[in-house]
Motif scaffolding. Structure first.
Motif, PDB file in Angstrom:
ATOM      1  N   TYR A  58       0.639  -1.330   0.270  1.00 47.96           N
ATOM      2  CA  TYR A  58       0.127   0.192   0.022  1.00 47.96           C
ATOM      3  C   TYR A  58       0.886   1.284  -0.016  1.00 47.96           C
ATOM      4  O   TYR A  58       0.989   2.170  -1.011  1.00 47.96           O
ATOM      5  CB  TYR A  58      -1.028   0.087   1.210  1.00 47.96           C
ATOM      6  N   THR A  59       1.813   1.248   0.787  1.00 39.65           N
ATOM      7  CA  THR A  59       2.618   2.639   1.000  1.00 39.65           C
ATOM      8  C   THR A  59       4.184   2.508   0.396  1.00 39.65           C
ATOM      9  O   THR A  59       4.689   3.434   0.133  1.00 39.65           O
ATOM     10  CB  THR A  59       2.887   3.229   2.401  1.00 39.65           C
ATOM     11  N   TRP A  60       4.497   1.100   0.152  1.00 39.29           N
ATOM     12  CA  TRP A  60       5.866   0.737  -0.271  1.00 39.29           C
ATOM     13  C   TRP A  60       6.845   1.293   0.656  1.00 39.29           C
ATOM     14  O   TRP A  60       8.065   1.060   0.458  1.00 39.29           O
ATOM     15  CB  TRP A  60       6.000   1.032  -1.681  1.00 39.29           C
ATOM     16  N   GLY A  61       6.477   1.421   1.926  1.00 39.20           N
ATOM     17  CA  GLY A  61       7.360   2.087   2.882  1.00 39.20           C
ATOM     18  C   GLY A  61       8.049   3.284   2.606  1.00 39.20           C
ATOM     19  O   GLY A  61       8.896   3.617   3.094  1.00 39.20           O
ATOM     20  N   LEU A  62       7.499   4.011   1.606  1.00 43.10           N
ATOM     21  CA  LEU A  62       8.151   5.242   0.876  1.00 43.10           C
ATOM     22  C   LEU A  62       8.361   6.304   1.953  1.00 43.10           C
ATOM     23  O   LEU A  62       9.367   7.067   1.956  1.00 43.10           O
ATOM     24  CB  LEU A  62       7.478   5.611  -0.325  1.00 43.10           C
ATOM     25  N   GLY A  63       7.298   6.809   3.004  1.00 42.93           N
ATOM     26  CA  GLY A  63       7.582   7.770   3.725  1.00 42.93           C
ATOM     27  C   GLY A  63       8.471   7.416   4.972  1.00 42.93           C
ATOM     28  O   GLY A  63       9.174   8.120   5.259  1.00 42.93           O
ATOM     29  N   GLY A  64       8.528   6.220   5.402  1.00 40.30           N
ATOM     30  CA  GLY A  64       9.309   5.552   6.371  1.00 40.30           C
ATOM     31  C   GLY A  64      10.729   5.612   5.875  1.00 40.30           C
ATOM     32  O   GLY A  64      11.487   6.099   6.411  1.00 40.30           O
ATOM     33  N   LEU A  65      11.040   5.189   4.380  1.00 38.73           N
ATOM     34  CA  LEU A  65      12.285   5.280   3.916  1.00 38.73           C
ATOM     35  C   LEU A  65      12.856   6.812   3.889  1.00 38.73           C
ATOM     36  O   LEU A  65      13.868   7.070   4.104  1.00 38.73           O
ATOM     37  CB  LEU A  65      12.221   4.508   2.430  1.00 38.73           C
ATOM     38  N   SER A  66      11.957   7.769   3.479  1.00 35.03           N
ATOM     39  CA  SER A  66      12.441   8.995   3.215  1.00 35.03           C
ATOM     40  C   SER A  66      12.925   9.348   4.838  1.00 35.03           C
ATOM     41  O   SER A  66      13.828  10.160   4.857  1.00 35.03           O
ATOM     42  CB  SER A  66      11.124   9.965   3.238  1.00 35.03           C
ATOM     43  N   ALA A  67      12.027   9.066   5.864  1.00 36.44           N
ATOM     44  CA  ALA A  67      12.494   9.276   7.188  1.00 36.44           C
ATOM     45  C   ALA A  67      14.293   8.768   7.805  1.00 36.44           C
ATOM     46  O   ALA A  67      14.655   9.377   8.211  1.00 36.44           O
ATOM     47  CB  ALA A  67      11.642   8.980   8.092  1.00 36.44           C
ATOM     48  N   LEU A  68      14.198   7.560   7.183  1.00 33.36           N
ATOM     49  CA  LEU A  68      15.458   6.981   7.366  1.00 33.36           C
ATOM     50  C   LEU A  68      16.639   7.588   6.862  1.00 33.36           C
ATOM     51  O   LEU A  68      17.552   7.994   7.348  1.00 33.36           O
ATOM     52  CB  LEU A  68      15.409   5.365   6.751  1.00 33.36           C
ATOM     53  N   ILE A 258       3.461  -2.726  18.827  1.00 37.06           N
ATOM     54  CA  ILE A 258       4.539  -3.694  19.121  1.00 37.06           C
ATOM     55  C   ILE A 258       4.141  -5.056  19.213  1.00 37.06           C
ATOM     56  O   ILE A 258       3.221  -5.241  20.205  1.00 37.06           O
ATOM     57  CB  ILE A 258       5.119  -2.977  20.511  1.00 37.06           C
ATOM     58  N   PRO A 259       4.564  -5.965  18.943  1.00 38.58           N
ATOM     59  CA  PRO A 259       5.803  -6.024  17.888  1.00 38.58           C
ATOM     60  C   PRO A 259       5.319  -5.929  16.550  1.00 38.58           C
ATOM     61  O   PRO A 259       6.186  -5.851  15.529  1.00 38.58           O
ATOM     62  CB  PRO A 259       6.321  -7.347  18.450  1.00 38.58           C
ATOM     63  N   ASN A 260       3.815  -5.923  16.101  1.00 38.56           N
ATOM     64  CA  ASN A 260       3.539  -6.420  14.988  1.00 38.56           C
ATOM     65  C   ASN A 260       4.011  -5.273  13.758  1.00 38.56           C
ATOM     66  O   ASN A 260       4.642  -5.826  12.661  1.00 38.56           O
ATOM     67  CB  ASN A 260       2.054  -6.386  14.637  1.00 38.56           C
ATOM     68  N   LEU A 261       3.731  -4.090  13.940  1.00 38.92           N
ATOM     69  CA  LEU A 261       4.541  -3.041  12.895  1.00 38.92           C
ATOM     70  C   LEU A 261       5.846  -2.785  13.185  1.00 38.92           C
ATOM     71  O   LEU A 261       6.520  -2.500  12.041  1.00 38.92           O
ATOM     72  CB  LEU A 261       3.555  -1.572  13.214  1.00 38.92           C
ATOM     73  N   THR A 262       6.218  -2.680  14.326  1.00 39.32           N
ATOM     74  CA  THR A 262       7.591  -2.151  14.627  1.00 39.32           C
ATOM     75  C   THR A 262       8.831  -3.186  14.287  1.00 39.32           C
ATOM     76  O   THR A 262       9.605  -2.996  13.671  1.00 39.32           O
ATOM     77  CB  THR A 262       7.944  -2.218  16.290  1.00 39.32           C
ATOM     78  N   ASN A 263       8.219  -4.619  14.027  1.00 38.64           N
ATOM     79  CA  ASN A 263       9.153  -5.635  13.705  1.00 38.64           C
ATOM     80  C   ASN A 263       9.462  -5.404  12.271  1.00 38.64           C
ATOM     81  O   ASN A 263      10.552  -5.508  11.814  1.00 38.64           O
ATOM     82  CB  ASN A 263       8.536  -6.995  13.977  1.00 38.64           C
ATOM     83  N   ARG A 264       8.218  -5.219  11.663  1.00 38.59           N
ATOM     84  CA  ARG A 264       8.334  -4.936  10.135  1.00 38.59           C
ATOM     85  C   ARG A 264       9.101  -3.638   9.817  1.00 38.59           C
ATOM     86  O   ARG A 264      10.034  -3.700   8.943  1.00 38.59           O
ATOM     87  CB  ARG A 264       7.058  -4.769   9.522  1.00 38.59           C
ATOM     88  N   GLU A 265       9.065  -2.570  10.444  1.00 38.35           N
ATOM     89  CA  GLU A 265       9.636  -1.332  10.396  1.00 38.35           C
ATOM     90  C   GLU A 265      11.224  -1.720  10.497  1.00 38.35           C
ATOM     91  O   GLU A 265      11.972  -1.054   9.939  1.00 38.35           O
ATOM     92  CB  GLU A 265       9.193  -0.205  11.390  1.00 38.35           C
ATOM     93  N   MET A 266      11.559  -2.496  11.697  1.00 33.10           N
ATOM     94  CA  MET A 266      13.022  -2.560  11.801  1.00 33.10           C
ATOM     95  C   MET A 266      13.736  -3.363  10.681  1.00 33.10           C
ATOM     96  O   MET A 266      14.561  -3.017  10.311  1.00 33.10           O
ATOM     97  CB  MET A 266      13.032  -3.597  13.244  1.00 33.10           C
ATOM     98  N   SER A 271      17.217  -3.533   6.449  1.00 33.42           N
ATOM     99  CA  SER A 271      17.573  -4.057   5.041  1.00 33.42           C
ATOM    100  C   SER A 271      18.313  -2.862   4.200  1.00 33.42           C
ATOM    101  O   SER A 271      19.158  -2.918   3.503  1.00 33.42           O
ATOM    102  CB  SER A 271      16.438  -4.675   4.395  1.00 33.42           C
ATOM    103  N   TRP A 272      17.548  -1.662   4.362  1.00 35.05           N
ATOM    104  CA  TRP A 272      17.808  -0.351   3.493  1.00 35.05           C
ATOM    105  C   TRP A 272      19.033   0.121   3.998  1.00 35.05           C
ATOM    106  O   TRP A 272      19.929   0.426   3.137  1.00 35.05           O
ATOM    107  CB  TRP A 272      16.848   0.695   3.620  1.00 35.05           C
ATOM    108  N   THR A 273      19.415  -0.042   5.073  1.00 36.47           N
ATOM    109  CA  THR A 273      20.741   0.661   5.774  1.00 36.47           C
ATOM    110  C   THR A 273      21.882  -0.424   5.131  1.00 36.47           C
ATOM    111  O   THR A 273      22.736   0.055   4.730  1.00 36.47           O
ATOM    112  CB  THR A 273      20.694   0.583   7.248  1.00 36.47           C
ATOM    113  N   ALA A 274      21.453  -1.854   5.388  1.00 39.45           N
ATOM    114  CA  ALA A 274      22.615  -2.528   4.718  1.00 39.45           C
ATOM    115  C   ALA A 274      22.976  -2.314   3.309  1.00 39.45           C
ATOM    116  O   ALA A 274      24.027  -2.363   2.850  1.00 39.45           O
ATOM    117  CB  ALA A 274      21.993  -3.911   5.057  1.00 39.45           C
TER     118      ALA A 274
END
Ligand code: HEM
Ligand code: HEM
Length: 466
Positions: A58-68, A258-266, A271-274
């Protein structure tokens, strides 16, 4: 025998207030630490989230990736300032020093460079996701406006950062980029002087850009980012299509953050940092010879994200190409939520089947029409020759603009009548067309323009001398 009434389980907040573990017993030091972390997370997220909004697709994590990426930029930026002097020519020597003598200096610089460039792409993709799902509709229009402001600031951060290595690439890209400012009516010269700190890019410009780069711009982005996140919560979480959110008699399915969303975010963030670390180990950030104001490369190009604008300048009078079209585009993006009136299809990708088909059609037309128009304008159309007595603002600016706008208006009218498209589908069609046209202009500027800013095929491009 007396029967014991079962005690209700303490809520998460109650547990935190009384410092109890999930089992209901007082927490030890580790447990308290964990609670601090959990309560920190719950400042950003609500305690429960709907399962639909957790889907990757749905979001492809794009907002979260911008924040990272912003966090990585802040972290690497603070390390870089320790080894950098914003003075010419020392700045260039410092970059050489960072690259060769500072522990992990090159890796930190590469990380900063690649994260900054990726941030532009990711933020624009996030904007597109929000747009095509109609997630900018009330009550989220304020968050859209904040988002656009952040995108402009991200471009500003990239542009001011571009000059800091003080090499030939930086010097000439910023010279071309800032030349656009002089076309601002009435205050152009004054504004150029203010931004550059002199008549041309020099030591004062470097100092100006550095101070903007490390203070006002990141502070403004981080400030707006906090408000942006808070608004996502305040506006009721992510936009979710009505149908999947709630059926007649069922409530939307929700799980604990916690932990459903936070695990996925982690997993996502690690993965992106690596991946970014690996990329930065393998691909160095560009660095050319020291800036030389006397030796202009041919062609001199703006930073890649402004190449669409530079391409426009090759086709229009500067006032139209550099000021009128970009101003209309920025105003249009700001006002998008107010053109679109339909709340029903909000949350659905492309709003409807027809919306999807029209988007594909718009992208297809723009992919074909934009290169054709560029070739026509380059080799056949010659408005100033055909209208020699007209002011060039008209002959080479407003008239070609009207000639391009007219078929688009007719096309929109046909789509409205022929496909019975709603307002939001028409907005989608026009935005998809204009956005694709801008990307094509950018790609042509980057890959097909060579010496003298003439058109070349990329594989026949003469070597550029810097
Ligand atoms: C540094 C830049 C940005 C950051 C860090 C950021 C971060 C986020 C995050 C984490 C979310 C929630 C999850 C998601 O959709 O991925 C979000 C949602 C949202 N963002 Fe951004 N964003 C940025 C730029 C933008 C831009 C450029 C726009 C649009 C112009 C925008 C508009 C919105 C809107 C309207 C929502 C709510 C979406 C919904 O309800 O589905 N943001 N943002
Ligand atoms: C929105 C966030 C930011 C963006 C998009 C950004 C972008 C950039 C870019 C594109 C460069 C040129 C990199 C190169 O090719 O060498 C740069 C350089 C630099 N930035 Fe940032 N930056 C951001 C935040 C920061 C922050 C917060 C700081 C410091 C606190 C910082 C400090 C520096 C320094 C010292 C340089 C010069 C060193 C170098 O060029 O490698 N940046 N930045």
């Amino acid at each position: 025998m007396e029967e014991q009434t079962p005690q209700p389980e303490p809520s998460l907040f109650e547990r935190m207030r009384k410092r109890l573990t999930p089992e209901g017993v007082p927490a030890d030091d580790r447990g308290r630490m964990r609670m601090v972390m959990e309560s920190l997370i719950l400042h950003i997220h609500p305690s429960k989230v709907e399962t639909t909004s957790m889907k990757w697709t749905y979001t492809w994590g794009l907002g979260g990736l911008s924040a990272l990426l912003m966090t990585i930029l802040g972290g690497t930026g603070i390390i870089l300032i320790n080894n950098y002097t914003p003075a010419a020519p020392q700045a260039y020597l410092d970059i050489l020093e960072i690259n060769s003598n500072v522990w992990f200096g090159e890796l930190i610089r590469n990380l900063h460079h690649w994260s900054a460039n990726l941030l532009i792409v990711v933020t624009v993709l996030h904007l597109i996701r929000v747009f095509v799902t109609g997630a900018y509709r009330p009550p989220r229009e304020l968050n859209w406006l904040i988002g656009v402001a952040m995108l402009l600031l991200v471009l500003g951060a990239n542009f001011t950062g571009y000059l800091l290595p003080w090499d030939q690439l930086a010097y000439w890209a910023i010279t071309v980029g800032t030349s656009i400012i002089s076309y601002v009516p009435l205050i152009g010269q004054w504004l150029t002087q203010l931004v550059l700190g002199g008549p041309e890019v020099g030591a004062n410009t470097l100092l100006n850009f550095y101070s903007m780069h490390i203070s006002f711009i990141p502070l403004a982005i981080f400030g707006l980012m906090s408000y942006h996140f808070w608004r996502v919560r305040k506006d009721g979480g992510l936009t979710i299509p009505k149908s999947s959110k709630q059926t007649e008699d069922s409530k939307p399915e929700r799980v604990t953050t916690i932990p459903n969303l936070t695990n996925r975010e982690m997993i996502f963030a690690l993965s992106w940092t690596a991946a970014l670390l690996l990329f930065s180990m393998l691909v160095p950030a560009p660095l050319e010879g020291i800036a030389n104001p006397a030796l202009s490369p041919n062609p001199a190009k703006a930073p890649w994200y402004f190449m669409g604008l530079q391409e426009l300048l090759l086709h229009f009078h500067p006032l139209v190409g550099a000021i009128i079209i970009p101003s209309i585009a920025i105003a249009g993006i700001f006002l998008l939520p107010f053109f679109d009136l339909n709340l029903k299809s909000v949350g659905v990708y492309f709003r409807s089947q027809r919306g999807r088909a029209l988007t594909v059609l718009a992208v297809g037309i723009a992919l074909i029409a934009t290169p054709i128009w560029i070739l026509l304008d380059e080799y056949i159309l010659n408005w100033t020759l055909w209208l020699p007595t007209w002011d060039t603002l008209l002959s080479n600016g407003l008239i070609p603009l009207a000639v391009i706008a007219l078929p688009l208006i007719l096309l929109d009218d046909r789509i409205h009548k022929f496909f019975q498209a709603d307002t939001e589908e028409r907005v989608l069609f026009i935005a998809a067309f204009l956005f694709t046209a801008f990307i094509v202009l950018t790609l042509i500027g980057i890959y097909f323009r060579g010496p003298g800013m003439n058109l070349y095929l990329p594989w026949n491009m003469p070597t550029v001398v810097h």
